[in-house]
Design an enzyme around this catalytic site. Structure first.
Site, PDB file in Angstrom:
ATOM      1  N   GLU A 184       0.828  -1.202   0.000  1.00 52.59           N
ATOM      2  CA  GLU A 184       0.000   0.000   0.000  1.00 52.59           C
ATOM      3  C   GLU A 184       0.861   1.250   0.000  1.00 52.59           C
ATOM      4  O   GLU A 184       0.521   2.259  -0.620  1.00 52.59           O
ATOM      5  CB  GLU A 184      -0.960  -0.008   1.202  1.00 52.59           C
ATOM      6  N   HIS A 203     -11.202  -6.776   8.115  1.00 48.17           N
ATOM      7  CA  HIS A 203     -11.930  -6.545   6.866  1.00 48.17           C
ATOM      8  C   HIS A 203     -13.241  -5.804   7.129  1.00 48.17           C
ATOM      9  O   HIS A 203     -14.208  -5.955   6.391  1.00 48.17           O
ATOM     10  CB  HIS A 203     -12.235  -7.871   6.162  1.00 48.17           C
TER      11      HIS A 203
END
Lengths: 430, 359
Positions: free
Chosen positions: B82, B151
């Site tokens: 990321e 998540h």
């Protein structure tokens, strides 16, 4: 067991934590004979389009061109004409004169902060000469040489250092964190190694557009420990991006020696091997070797042959910044004992050896450059020095957070202006 | 949760949906895909990058078919980094591109924070606008899908706290498309959080009832062509005078269903953009109703609700008839098996409504 006191019945050896320690501390006698210094001219020069692995032996060698005899040797000799050599000498000398004057200006209270690059001038000036003028530079904070090599006006630099009313960065950035889109010099960040993935992204963008511009970025050896370094090298090899990573191994990251970035185990150039990227390790105080390595990497990138990691092996001759006192953590002898000499002296002596320069010319040039710096300072000081009122209007503090000011910043800007009026009801004398 | 037809008409007028071509029923995934498709077609400088977004089309299928249509140099997979994804997007912006990176889950965005907070968000300021980072970071966020703590998070207040970032959260397919187009065309970095629980259909908070699809909802009628919904403009989901409820994302649907089932004449504002915030719409509504409730799924302490509560108090204090109510997730990680105990569902919202009306 958790405190290690109860290890009866176990024949496992005790573990020991290794904390790196530099060889020399203040007061120590310095002997750098353990550093392998290769023979100038002895390193092979692969073709620019060679497989990356052909460069891997060079990651543990040291590319050198200028010898003790002040002559250029071997396949890495870039064979530059005397005019170019004199130009690089002049720019390196200008960087040093500028550094000396600005260091003093900080000590005189004209600004808050300054960073010299003494001893490392070749790694920015000569590397920049090897690039095309519009190749994008993503610098770290010690690359004033890149800007000077591209002809940036000293007054612009000083205006920025003084954060005065003519500072085109509007007094927002710490001194020396320059930016010049016109000269393809990216805005400097104080957060380390962030420029590396950005340079890769620029190079990917240029490649995706079928452009011919490449990117070159600089980082200190200490900052190669950041995750950004790994991300950048991974992306660069995955997409074969036209980017050059210049790792300036100047041995010290503030007070932490290069061992804290892993130098006890491997060279920084050898990082390239794990990525399958071309890697070169170069004598960073040898202006010709720096130029040759950078040009090799630039040609390689421009030919779509991929990225290169270059370790410039050099020495930070001065403190990290004006806020640092290196005598508190390292031996003063290191600078004088550094086995690779000084880049300005080495290029000067080479030009004299070629019959293209003289001590007298050098002396006259140094004087002229110092005058030039002083005149530029005078010019910039007309626009103010730090903390003396000649800053940008208050409202500019709120501009450029976004393209347009949202309501909450407009409100806060009104408050800042109101506070100023309360503090200086008669208007502040400027 | 179809609002009255006149509200829909009004809403469409605030956007630029005229001349946006044929309308088709889309879920939020298809609406996002359509926005990306439009922008890739209109602007050669728009590129998409992210983990699994290329050939495969993304783990939620938001980029399905786009690599095939626009080629591998405009829609491509990335390494699992990321930091790298955001970092290269900053460099691409410096070149002149308009990158749209996808972070596969909002929970994964943290390794990219330095590149977002110190770089993308500050580049315009520190370079006095010589360089900018016109990127839109798309990322699915929020829970309700049994995603466990890695998540399910709603980290929007990390980004609203950063000067120089805009934060946008849609709640319908129609809004998702129009807002995403505005984000991509915006010259500042934008965090675009997609409430993944409502990708396929609105969610009323009753997890034990069958899941609905977007089929048949007016908000799922999405034009095929290009249209914008301006950033910084809230949407009035329904008008009312009993209280003002401020919500965004999934929670818009939950509060709408709870107020309806309780028969409360609440005015519901879908904020749509957290920064810049539509403060005018908030003030106007709270001054009218005199009561305010703030609902978000994110953890409570220092959540965006704290900022909203402070703003309402500062600006509407003399119009308030009761203390402001905040309904949020708990200050715990998002648990897997007890997901619905964490989620600010109908019971928690209902209790707060009762309290707000009694005070």
């Amino acid at each position: 067991m958790a405190d290690g006191s109860d290890d009866k019945g176990s024949n496992r050896p005790k573990l020991a934590l290794h904390v790196p320690e530099p060889r020399y501390r203040p007061g120590d006698t310095v002997d750098f004979s353990h550093i392998p210094i290769s023979e100038p001219g002895a390193q092979p020069r692969p073709d620019e389009a060679a497989e990356a692995q052909e460069t891997f032996p060079l990651c543990n060698d040291l590319i050198r061109v200028l010898g003790e005899d002040n002559a250029a040797h071997g396949p890495w000799d870039p064979r530059l004409d005397a005019e170019t050599l004199r130009g690089m000498l002049r720019e390196m000398a200008l960087v040093r004169a500028f550094d000396n004057r600005m260091y003093r200006a900080q000590r005189q209270g004209k600004t808050s902060f300054y960073m010299k690059c003494t001893g490392e001038e070749a790694t920015s000036v000569c590397a920049t000469h090897a690039l095309a003028g519009d190749d994008m530079i993503f610098p770290s904070y010690r690359q004033q040489g890149c800007l000077i090599a591209r002809g940036y006006e000293l007054t612009e630099m000083i205006n920025q250092i003084y954060s005065n009313k003519a500072d085109k960065l509007k007094g927002r950035q710490l001194p020396i964190m320059y930016c010049s889109k016109r000269l393809s010099f990216f805005s400097i960040s104080g957060n380390l190694a962030t420029q590396l993935p950005q340079a890769t992204g620029f190079a990917m963008a240029s490649a995706s557009k079928g452009d011919s511009r490449i990117a070159a970025t600089w980082v200190g050896e200490g900052s190669t420990a950041e995750g950004d370094f790994h991300s950048a090298l991974t992306f660069a090899t995955v997409y074969n991006a036209p980017v050059i990573f210049n790792v300036i191994n100047n041995q010290w990251a503030i007070s932490s020696f290069s061992g804290f970035a892993g130098a006890e185990r491997a060279t920084f150039a050898a990082r390239a091997i794990g990525y399958g990227m071309a890697g070169l390790r170069v004598d960073g105080n040898d202006p010709l070797a720096v130029f040759a390595a950078e040009r090799w990497a630039a040609d390689r990138a421009r030919a779509n042959a991929g990225p290169t990691l270059i370790e410039h092996f050099t020495y930070r001759a001065e403190g990290h910044s004006t806020s640092d006192d290196p005598s508190a953590y390292r031996s003063a002898e290191e600078r004088t004992e550094w086995p690779l000499g000084d880049p300005i002296m080495r290029l000067k002596n080479h030009l004299i050896q070629l019959g293209e320069w003289s001590e007298e010319q050098q002396e006259a040039m140094d004087k002229e450059l110092d005058e030039h710096v002083r005149a530029s300072m005078k010019q910039a000081e007309k626009n103010g020095i730090l903390g003396h009122g000649l800053h940008h209007p208050f409202h500019t503090m709120f501009e450029d957070v976004f393209e347009e000011l949202p309501w909450h910043l407009e409100e806060q800007a009104e408050q800042a202006i109101r506070e100023r009026k309360i503090k200086f009801p008669e208007g502040r004398p400027e | 949760m179809t609002p009255p037809a006149e509200t829909m008409d009004q809403e469409r007028q605030t956007g630029e949906a005229k001349d946006a071509g044929e309308t088709r029923e889309m879920n939020m995934i298809e609406a996002i895909n359509s926005a990306l498709d439009n922008m890739l077609e209109r602007d050669d400088d728009v590129i998409l990058l992210g983990e699994d977004i290329g050939y495969f089309g993304g783990v939620f299928r938001c980029t399905a078919g786009l690599q095939e249509k626009y080629g591998k140099t405009r829609v491509f997979d990335t390494p699992i980094s990321e930091c790298g994804i955001i970092g290269v997007a900053v460099g691409m912006g410096a070149y002149g591109l308009r990158p749209v990176p996808e972070i596969q889950f909002a929970d994964y965005i943290y390794p990219g924070l330095d590149q977002l907070i110190s770089e993308a968000a500050r580049l315009r300021y520190r370079s006095a606008a010589e360089f900018t980072a016109p990127m839109t970071v798309r990322s699915p966020f929020g829970g309700g899908i049994f995603g466990g703590q890695t998540h399910s998070q709603s980290p929007e207040s990390i980004f609203t706290h950063v000067s120089g970032l805009k934060t946008v959260i849609p709640s319908t397919p129609y809004d998702a498309k129009g807002l995403l187009i505005s984000c991509i065309e915006d010259n500042d970095p934008v965090i675009f959080f997609e409430p993944k629980r409502i990708y396929n259909g609105p969610f009323d908070g009753y997890y034990d009832k069958p899941a609905k699809s977007w089929k048949g909802f007016d908000e799922a009628q999405v034009p095929e062509g290009h249209y914008r919904i301006p950033l910084g403009k809230a949407r009035t989901v329904r008008e009312g005078d009993a209280m003002t409820i401020l919500a965004y994302g999934t929670m818009v649907h939950v509060v709408e269903s709870v107020t309806r089932s309780k028969g409360v004449n609440a005015e519901i504002l879908d904020l749509r953009t957290l920064v810049p915030l539509d403060i005018e719409a908030i003030e106007e509504s709270v001054r009218k109703t005199g009561r305010c409730m703030i609902v978000h799924e994110a953890t409570r302490t220092s959540g965006f609700g704290s900022e909203l509560s402070a703003l309402v108090q500062e600006r509407c204090f003399y119009h308030l008839e009761a203390p402001i109510e905040r309904v949020t997730g708990f200050d715990t990680p998002y648990p897997h098996s007890l997901e619905w105990a964490y989620f600010p569902g109908p019971v928690r919202i209902g209790e707060a409504i009762d309290k707000l009306l009694q005070d």
